[in-house]
Design a protein around this motif. Sequence first.
Motif, PDB file in Angstrom:
ATOM      1  N   PRO A  42      -9.454   1.739  -3.440  1.00  0.00           N
ATOM      2  CA  PRO A  42      -8.486   0.358  -3.904  1.00  0.00           C
ATOM      3  C   PRO A  42      -6.966   0.891  -4.322  1.00  0.00           C
ATOM      4  O   PRO A  42      -6.695   0.495  -5.186  1.00  0.00           O
ATOM      5  CB  PRO A  42      -9.381  -0.281  -4.836  1.00  0.00           C
ATOM      6  CG  PRO A  42     -10.046   0.897  -5.723  1.00  0.00           C
ATOM      7  CD  PRO A  42     -10.147   1.814  -4.661  1.00  0.00           C
TER       8      PRO A  42
ATOM      9  N   ARG B 176     -12.198   2.597   1.314  1.00  0.00           N
ATOM     10  CA  ARG B 176     -12.872   2.188   0.033  1.00  0.00           C
ATOM     11  C   ARG B 176     -12.022   2.345  -0.968  1.00  0.00           C
ATOM     12  O   ARG B 176     -12.482   2.044  -1.952  1.00  0.00           O
ATOM     13  CB  ARG B 176     -14.305   2.954  -0.167  1.00  0.00           C
ATOM     14  CG  ARG B 176     -15.371   2.388   1.013  1.00  0.00           C
ATOM     15  CD  ARG B 176     -16.691   3.000   0.760  1.00  0.00           C
ATOM     16  NE  ARG B 176     -17.762   2.633   1.547  1.00  0.00           N
ATOM     17  CZ  ARG B 176     -18.449   1.557   1.774  1.00  0.00           C
ATOM     18  NH1 ARG B 176     -18.333   0.755   0.400  1.00  0.00           N
ATOM     19  NH2 ARG B 176     -19.317   1.215   2.280  1.00  0.00           N
TER      20      ARG B 176
ATOM     21  N   THR C 243      -6.985  -4.218  -6.309  1.00  0.00           N
ATOM     22  CA  THR C 243      -7.771  -5.240  -5.177  1.00  0.00           C
ATOM     23  C   THR C 243      -7.101  -5.939  -4.248  1.00  0.00           C
ATOM     24  O   THR C 243      -7.481  -6.124  -2.993  1.00  0.00           O
ATOM     25  CB  THR C 243      -8.592  -6.192  -5.986  1.00  0.00           C
ATOM     26  OG1 THR C 243      -9.511  -5.448  -6.919  1.00  0.00           O
ATOM     27  CG2 THR C 243      -9.699  -7.057  -5.215  1.00  0.00           C
TER      28      THR C 243
ATOM     29  N   TRP D 213      -5.404  -3.770  -1.862  1.00  0.00           N
ATOM     30  CA  TRP D 213      -6.262  -3.188  -1.039  1.00  0.00           C
ATOM     31  C   TRP D 213      -7.017  -4.201  -0.058  1.00  0.00           C
ATOM     32  O   TRP D 213      -6.955  -3.931   1.182  1.00  0.00           O
ATOM     33  CB  TRP D 213      -7.554  -3.039  -2.010  1.00  0.00           C
ATOM     34  CG  TRP D 213      -8.836  -2.175  -1.388  1.00  0.00           C
ATOM     35  CD1 TRP D 213      -8.976  -1.493  -0.178  1.00  0.00           C
ATOM     36  CD2 TRP D 213     -10.196  -2.235  -1.820  1.00  0.00           C
ATOM     37  NE1 TRP D 213     -10.118  -1.071   0.163  1.00  0.00           N
ATOM     38  CE2 TRP D 213     -10.662  -1.376  -0.786  1.00  0.00           C
ATOM     39  CE3 TRP D 213     -10.843  -2.709  -3.006  1.00  0.00           C
ATOM     40  CZ2 TRP D 213     -12.365  -1.268  -1.143  1.00  0.00           C
ATOM     41  CZ3 TRP D 213     -11.982  -2.704  -3.189  1.00  0.00           C
ATOM     42  CH2 TRP D 213     -12.803  -1.816  -2.286  1.00  0.00           C
ATOM     43  N   ARG D 214      -7.148  -5.610  -0.214  1.00  0.00           N
ATOM     44  CA  ARG D 214      -7.557  -6.588   0.690  1.00  0.00           C
ATOM     45  C   ARG D 214      -6.465  -6.600   1.675  1.00  0.00           C
ATOM     46  O   ARG D 214      -6.915  -6.792   2.931  1.00  0.00           O
ATOM     47  CB  ARG D 214      -7.848  -8.051  -0.163  1.00  0.00           C
ATOM     48  CG  ARG D 214      -9.205  -8.012  -0.977  1.00  0.00           C
ATOM     49  CD  ARG D 214      -9.313  -9.433  -1.626  1.00  0.00           C
ATOM     50  NE  ARG D 214      -9.561 -10.349  -0.536  1.00  0.00           N
ATOM     51  CZ  ARG D 214     -10.533 -10.578   0.025  1.00  0.00           C
ATOM     52  NH1 ARG D 214     -11.765  -9.874  -0.157  1.00  0.00           N
ATOM     53  NH2 ARG D 214     -10.532 -11.486   0.978  1.00  0.00           N
TER      54      ARG D 214
ATOM     55  N   HIS E 111       0.809  -1.215   0.154  1.00  0.00           N
ATOM     56  CA  HIS E 111      -0.062   0.042  -0.030  1.00  0.00           C
ATOM     57  C   HIS E 111       0.889   1.228  -0.120  1.00  0.00           C
ATOM     58  O   HIS E 111       0.606   2.363  -1.007  1.00  0.00           O
ATOM     59  CB  HIS E 111      -1.171  -0.084   1.124  1.00  0.00           C
ATOM     60  CG  HIS E 111      -1.915   1.013   1.206  1.00  0.00           C
ATOM     61  ND1 HIS E 111      -3.181   1.173   0.995  1.00  0.00           N
ATOM     62  CD2 HIS E 111      -1.669   2.440   1.847  1.00  0.00           C
ATOM     63  CE1 HIS E 111      -3.612   2.179   1.062  1.00  0.00           C
ATOM     64  NE2 HIS E 111      -2.835   3.085   1.623  1.00  0.00           N
TER      65      HIS E 111
ATOM     66  N   THR F 286     -15.034  -7.307  -1.170  1.00  0.00           N
ATOM     67  CA  THR F 286     -13.900  -7.152  -2.154  1.00  0.00           C
ATOM     68  C   THR F 286     -13.762  -8.111  -3.357  1.00  0.00           C
ATOM     69  O   THR F 286     -14.138  -9.300  -2.707  1.00  0.00           O
ATOM     70  CB  THR F 286     -12.598  -6.586  -1.560  1.00  0.00           C
ATOM     71  OG1 THR F 286     -12.365  -7.692  -0.689  1.00  0.00           O
ATOM     72  CG2 THR F 286     -12.902  -5.202  -0.599  1.00  0.00           C
TER      73      THR F 286
END
Length: 291
Positions: A189, A187, A193, A196-197, A138, A291
Amino acid sequence: MSVDAEAGRLKGEADEPGWEVDPDDEWGVAVITTVGRQAKLRREAVGMRAAEFGAAVGYGEDLVYKIEGGKRIPRQWYLDRADEVLDAGGLIAAAWEDVKKVRYPKKVRELAKLEAQAVEIGIYESNGINGLLQTSDHAGALFEAMQPPYSPDEVERMVVARVARASIFERSPAPALSFVLEEAALRRPIGGTMVWRQQLERLLEVGRLHNVVLQVMPLNCETHSGMDGKIELLKFADGSAVGRSDGAFNGRPTSEPKHLRILELRYGTIRAQALSPRESLAFIEKLLGET
């Protein structure tokens, strides 16, 4: 995964001998220059040319010169290998104790020092996920998206430094930590994905720690006392404290009691307006499931 393992995973300890030195970091320059000079003197003392030494440790002559000239920050494995090749009896390897104090950017070091001393930290993050809570992927996605763009070397150095700050969650005795994050940030991303998860999973992991309170400010909150921006409050064992807010006191850190009272009032109000810790974790779990 431990902080050290995560930091080592980012690029691989054997991919590069270190990062470029920030010329504006006087203390860092002095330390790295001294370490490089000591390594060079040892190499010359044993009669080994830079090219020969580079071949022995697995790197080019130019990189050897950069480290010896104080232009590049060596990693621990490089110093260990140099010590072995030059038969330095631990003298070069021991330099890591000094290098590790300056391997990260100056601003990050100063922030990490305060965080390491704090017994209580409260943070309201208005735009994104706080650095202490970010996964390496991230953080990397954030740094790579910045404009003007950072070089890959700069991105890697900043990501490793950010991940290292997360050692605060492994401290003993554990500090009391509280975070308020915006729903919009959860929210978004960042990085795709999977990244983000993983970030949402990290938030759940940290939010379940006994010394951490994690709250979410929902988008449908009709009253919001944090519209002026980020708030940070750090309290120390001797009773002193320091705080900062984007929307107060020119955004500068302050230790003035009257200023701290204002920041504490704002932060306390924001926490009261946000979802409860239990509701917040349930919200993140629900979002993760979507997600």
